[in-house]
Scaffold this active site. Structure first.
Site, PDB file in Angstrom:
ATOM      1  N   SER A  92       9.361   2.007  21.525  1.00 52.07           N
ATOM      2  CA  SER A  92       9.064   1.020  22.563  1.00 52.07           C
ATOM      3  C   SER A  92       8.601  -0.274  21.900  1.00 52.07           C
ATOM      4  O   SER A  92       8.108  -0.272  20.764  1.00 52.07           O
ATOM      5  CB  SER A  92       7.973   1.539  23.503  1.00 52.07           C
ATOM      6  N   TYR A 135      28.240  -3.225   8.067  1.00 51.76           N
ATOM      7  CA  TYR A 135      27.050  -3.872   8.628  1.00 51.76           C
ATOM      8  C   TYR A 135      25.779  -3.241   8.058  1.00 51.76           C
ATOM      9  O   TYR A 135      24.872  -3.940   7.586  1.00 51.76           O
ATOM     10  CB  TYR A 135      27.071  -3.752  10.153  1.00 51.76           C
ATOM     11  N   LYS A 139      22.907  -4.930   5.467  1.00 54.99           N
ATOM     12  CA  LYS A 139      21.464  -4.950   5.747  1.00 54.99           C
ATOM     13  C   LYS A 139      20.684  -4.321   4.592  1.00 54.99           C
ATOM     14  O   LYS A 139      19.655  -4.856   4.165  1.00 54.99           O
ATOM     15  CB  LYS A 139      21.165  -4.210   7.056  1.00 54.99           C
TER      16      LYS A 139
END
Length: 178
Positions: free
Chosen positions: A68, A3, A7
């Site tokens: 965040s 994976y 990418k």
């Protein structure tokens, strides 16, 4: 793993295409993303930190980088508008690495809870997790994952506008959908 390799290959193809046709491309690789309505592993940690249960995390002093949604959005905006961002790859984090133990303390505090943390060695956590088929979960929980965002500061003048504490406060004070 396959994976991650796929990418990376896609990123390289986009950068090559960018050179060939003049398309502006910026690649941002975020670490664990958290914010309101978070899902998956972070949601599980939030739930655990809200319980009045003893947790075997007292020895988990391994550092983790997180980002965040507020800091990630700010970095994306900066990359969209900064002339030095084109054809670059940036790692996204809060630039405020935190241990798993400290993260749980902060999550509990945001929920007005005080955790009882039992100091269980990482090796024992890994062993017990492997017995119940959760070796990968224990590995993520016990391993260190810190990224270097110096490039963001040097090339873009970008620093994360929100600390982990400020981001968690915003996250927990965002109204939840039903």
């Amino acid at each position: 793993d396959p994976y991650g390799l796929s990418k990376y290959e896609a990123e390289q193809a986009l950068l090559e295409l960018s050179k060939n046709i003049g398309l502006e491309v910026v690649i941002i690789r975020p670490v664990l993303i958290y914010g309101p309505h978070v899902k998956a592993n972070f949601k599980s940690m939030v739930k655990l930190a809200s319980k009045k249960l003893p947790l075997p995390i007292g020895c988990l002093d391994n550092k983790r980088s997180m980002v965040s949604v507020y800091n990630l959005a700010d970095l994306i905006h900066t990359c969209m508008t900064h002339p030095n961002a084109n054809r670059e790859v940036f790692l996204a984090s809060d630039q405020d690495d935190i241990s798993v133990k400290k993260l749980f303390e902060k999550l509990a505090k945001c929920q007005n809870n005080k955790l009882l943390m039992i100091p269980v060695p990482k090796s024992l956590i890994s062993f017990l997790a492997s017995l119940v088929g959760k070796r990968a979960v224990a590995s993520r929980l016990c391993s260190e994952l810190v990224v270097d965002t110096t490039k963001n500061t040097q090339l873009l003048g970008w620093t994360a506008p929100y600390s982990v504490d400020a981001s968690l406060e915003k996250m927990f004070n965002t109204p939840h959908k039903n």
